[in-house]
Design a protein around this motif. Structure first.
Motif, PDB file in Angstrom:
ATOM      1  N   HIS A   1      -1.016 -10.087  -3.788  1.00  0.00           N
ATOM      2  CA  HIS A   1      -2.203  -9.257  -3.605  1.00  0.00           C
ATOM      3  C   HIS A   1      -1.955  -8.358  -2.398  1.00  0.00           C
ATOM      4  O   HIS A   1      -1.548  -8.841  -1.332  1.00  0.00           O
ATOM      5  CB  HIS A   1      -3.435 -10.134  -3.385  1.00  0.00           C
ATOM      6  CG  HIS A   1      -3.547 -11.268  -4.354  1.00  0.00           C
ATOM      7  ND1 HIS A   1      -3.920 -11.093  -5.670  1.00  0.00           N
ATOM      8  CD2 HIS A   1      -3.304 -12.597  -4.203  1.00  0.00           C
ATOM      9  CE1 HIS A   1      -3.921 -12.257  -6.287  1.00  0.00           C
ATOM     10  NE2 HIS A   1      -3.545 -13.189  -5.421  1.00  0.00           N
ATOM     11  N   GLU A   2      -2.210  -7.060  -2.548  1.00  0.00           N
ATOM     12  CA  GLU A   2      -1.852  -6.114  -1.498  1.00  0.00           C
ATOM     13  C   GLU A   2      -2.880  -4.993  -1.371  1.00  0.00           C
ATOM     14  O   GLU A   2      -3.499  -4.585  -2.356  1.00  0.00           O
ATOM     15  CB  GLU A   2      -0.492  -5.471  -1.805  1.00  0.00           C
ATOM     16  CG  GLU A   2       0.659  -6.439  -1.939  1.00  0.00           C
ATOM     17  CD  GLU A   2       1.894  -5.783  -2.524  1.00  0.00           C
ATOM     18  OE1 GLU A   2       3.005  -6.138  -2.099  1.00  0.00           O
ATOM     19  OE2 GLU A   2       1.742  -4.918  -3.406  1.00  0.00           O
ATOM     20  N   PHE A   3      -3.023  -4.498  -0.156  1.00  0.00           N
ATOM     21  CA  PHE A   3      -3.621  -3.195   0.064  1.00  0.00           C
ATOM     22  C   PHE A   3      -2.469  -2.193   0.028  1.00  0.00           C
ATOM     23  O   PHE A   3      -1.424  -2.422   0.645  1.00  0.00           O
ATOM     24  CB  PHE A   3      -4.329  -3.116   1.417  1.00  0.00           C
ATOM     25  CG  PHE A   3      -5.634  -3.863   1.477  1.00  0.00           C
ATOM     26  CD1 PHE A   3      -6.557  -3.765   0.451  1.00  0.00           C
ATOM     27  CD2 PHE A   3      -5.947  -4.652   2.578  1.00  0.00           C
ATOM     28  CE1 PHE A   3      -7.766  -4.447   0.507  1.00  0.00           C
ATOM     29  CE2 PHE A   3      -7.150  -5.332   2.642  1.00  0.00           C
ATOM     30  CZ  PHE A   3      -8.066  -5.232   1.604  1.00  0.00           C
ATOM     31  N   VAL A   4      -2.641  -1.095  -0.686  1.00  0.00           N
ATOM     32  CA  VAL A   4      -1.564  -0.120  -0.869  1.00  0.00           C
ATOM     33  C   VAL A   4      -1.981   1.222  -0.280  1.00  0.00           C
ATOM     34  O   VAL A   4      -3.088   1.710  -0.532  1.00  0.00           O
ATOM     35  CB  VAL A   4      -1.218   0.037  -2.366  1.00  0.00           C
ATOM     36  CG1 VAL A   4      -0.099   1.057  -2.555  1.00  0.00           C
ATOM     37  CG2 VAL A   4      -0.813  -1.311  -2.956  1.00  0.00           C
ATOM     38  N   HIS A   5      -1.078   1.823   0.505  1.00  0.00           N
ATOM     39  CA  HIS A   5      -1.358   3.098   1.165  1.00  0.00           C
ATOM     40  C   HIS A   5      -0.177   4.048   0.986  1.00  0.00           C
ATOM     41  O   HIS A   5       0.974   3.618   0.887  1.00  0.00           O
ATOM     42  CB  HIS A   5      -1.614   2.884   2.660  1.00  0.00           C
ATOM     43  CG  HIS A   5      -2.797   2.003   2.955  1.00  0.00           C
ATOM     44  ND1 HIS A   5      -4.070   2.484   3.107  1.00  0.00           N
ATOM     45  CD2 HIS A   5      -2.884   0.653   3.103  1.00  0.00           C
ATOM     46  CE1 HIS A   5      -4.900   1.482   3.354  1.00  0.00           C
ATOM     47  NE2 HIS A   5      -4.210   0.362   3.353  1.00  0.00           N
ATOM     48  N   ASP A   6      -0.472   5.339   0.976  1.00  0.00           N
ATOM     49  CA  ASP A   6       0.576   6.351   0.828  1.00  0.00           C
ATOM     50  C   ASP A   6       1.355   6.569   2.118  1.00  0.00           C
ATOM     51  O   ASP A   6       2.527   6.968   2.081  1.00  0.00           O
ATOM     52  CB  ASP A   6      -0.023   7.687   0.386  1.00  0.00           C
ATOM     53  CG  ASP A   6      -0.569   7.641  -1.031  1.00  0.00           C
ATOM     54  OD1 ASP A   6      -0.038   6.865  -1.844  1.00  0.00           O
ATOM     55  OD2 ASP A   6      -1.526   8.380  -1.315  1.00  0.00           O
ATOM     56  N   SER A   7       0.713   6.345   3.259  1.00  0.00           N
ATOM     57  CA  SER A   7       1.365   6.634   4.533  1.00  0.00           C
ATOM     58  C   SER A   7       0.775   5.766   5.637  1.00  0.00           C
ATOM     59  O   SER A   7      -0.238   5.084   5.441  1.00  0.00           O
ATOM     60  CB  SER A   7       1.210   8.116   4.900  1.00  0.00           C
ATOM     61  OG  SER A   7      -0.161   8.442   5.075  1.00  0.00           O
ATOM     62  N   PHE A   8       1.429   5.811   6.787  1.00  0.00           N
ATOM     63  CA  PHE A   8       0.967   5.075   7.964  1.00  0.00           C
ATOM     64  C   PHE A   8       1.118   5.967   9.183  1.00  0.00           C
ATOM     65  O   PHE A   8       2.071   6.751   9.284  1.00  0.00           O
ATOM     66  CB  PHE A   8       1.785   3.796   8.165  1.00  0.00           C
ATOM     67  CG  PHE A   8       1.543   3.136   9.499  1.00  0.00           C
ATOM     68  CD1 PHE A   8       0.416   2.368   9.700  1.00  0.00           C
ATOM     69  CD2 PHE A   8       2.425   3.318  10.553  1.00  0.00           C
ATOM     70  CE1 PHE A   8       0.167   1.780  10.938  1.00  0.00           C
ATOM     71  CE2 PHE A   8       2.194   2.739  11.792  1.00  0.00           C
ATOM     72  CZ  PHE A   8       1.059   1.965  11.978  1.00  0.00           C
TER      73      PHE A   8
END
Length: 220
Positions: free
Chosen positions: A45-52
């Motif tokens: 289970h993950e939170f997914v983001h395009d950038s940091f």
């Protein structure tokens, strides 16, 4: 800054990169997370983001239960983030080389955007890495492949060593990895020492680095 969604773990949010995304691994599913099955057959289970986006505080190579990894500590206001990447990962290689740019300002945050794509001339190959920007300008990596016809002032990386193992051709990048690590330690760590990294408590179990397309390919 940082992530809009996070999962604080003993004072820090741990994340990695896979399939061209930043991923925060969760112990249990939460609202807004993505559930997927890894190549090893594990459900995660993950939170997914395009950038940091965050300020680099430290970077080091550590031995873990999952093998050798790069560990980068970032700060964003009062929050701390720890990025774990496989030592041989294309994400790690491109990130480290970008941070070795003379234009990198350790006093200011950077934006990291991972990518993953198949080139048109070789759809069976996956190229992975990350683009690093600061002040809306890309930090160009000051290194190039020995086969690059136009080095343009960039330092040439050690070439891959070709080996035959059980009848198969293997490309060994050990010397290249050691070179990149030495460059980071020589050009970046000293500049970070003026701002000590925040003290963080490591998680009770080692954080696993990315899987998926993390095959260590370089974009050249």
């Amino acid at each position: 800054m940082g992530f809009m969604q996070s999962s604080p773990l003993q004072g820090a949010t741990y994340f990695t990169m896979s399939d061209g995304k930043c991923r925060i691994r969760l112990k249990e599913p939460q609202e807004g997370c993505i559930t997927r099955v890894t190549k090893d057959g594990n459900t995660v289970h993950e939170f997914v983001h395009d950038s940091f986006n965050g300020k680099l505080m430290s970077g080091s190579v550590v031995d873990t239960d999952f093998g050798k990894q790069w560990k980068f500590v970032f700060a964003d206001a009062k929050d701390t983030y720890v990025l774990s990447l496989k030592y041989t990962s294309g994400y790690a290689k491109t990130l480290v080389m970008a941070l070795c740019s003379e234009k990198f300002d350790p006093r200011m945050p950077v934006t990291i955007r991972p990518y993953s794509f198949a080139p048109k001339d070789n759809p069976n190959r996956t190229i992975i890495g990350c683009t690093v920007t600061q002040f809306d300008h890309k930090l160009e990596r000051p290194y190039c492949s020995p086969r690059d016809p136009e080095p343009a002032g960039r330092q040439i990386l050690p070439d891959l060593e070709v080996m035959q193992v059980r009848g198969e051709t293997i490309y060994d990048d050990t010397k290249q990895l050691e070179f990149i690590r030495a460059e980071f330690e020589a050009k970046v760590l000293g500049r970070l020492s003026a701002t000590p990294a925040p003290a963080i408590q490591p998680p009770s179990s080692t954080v696993e680095a990315a899987d998926g397309d993390d095959d260590g390919s370089l974009p050249f």
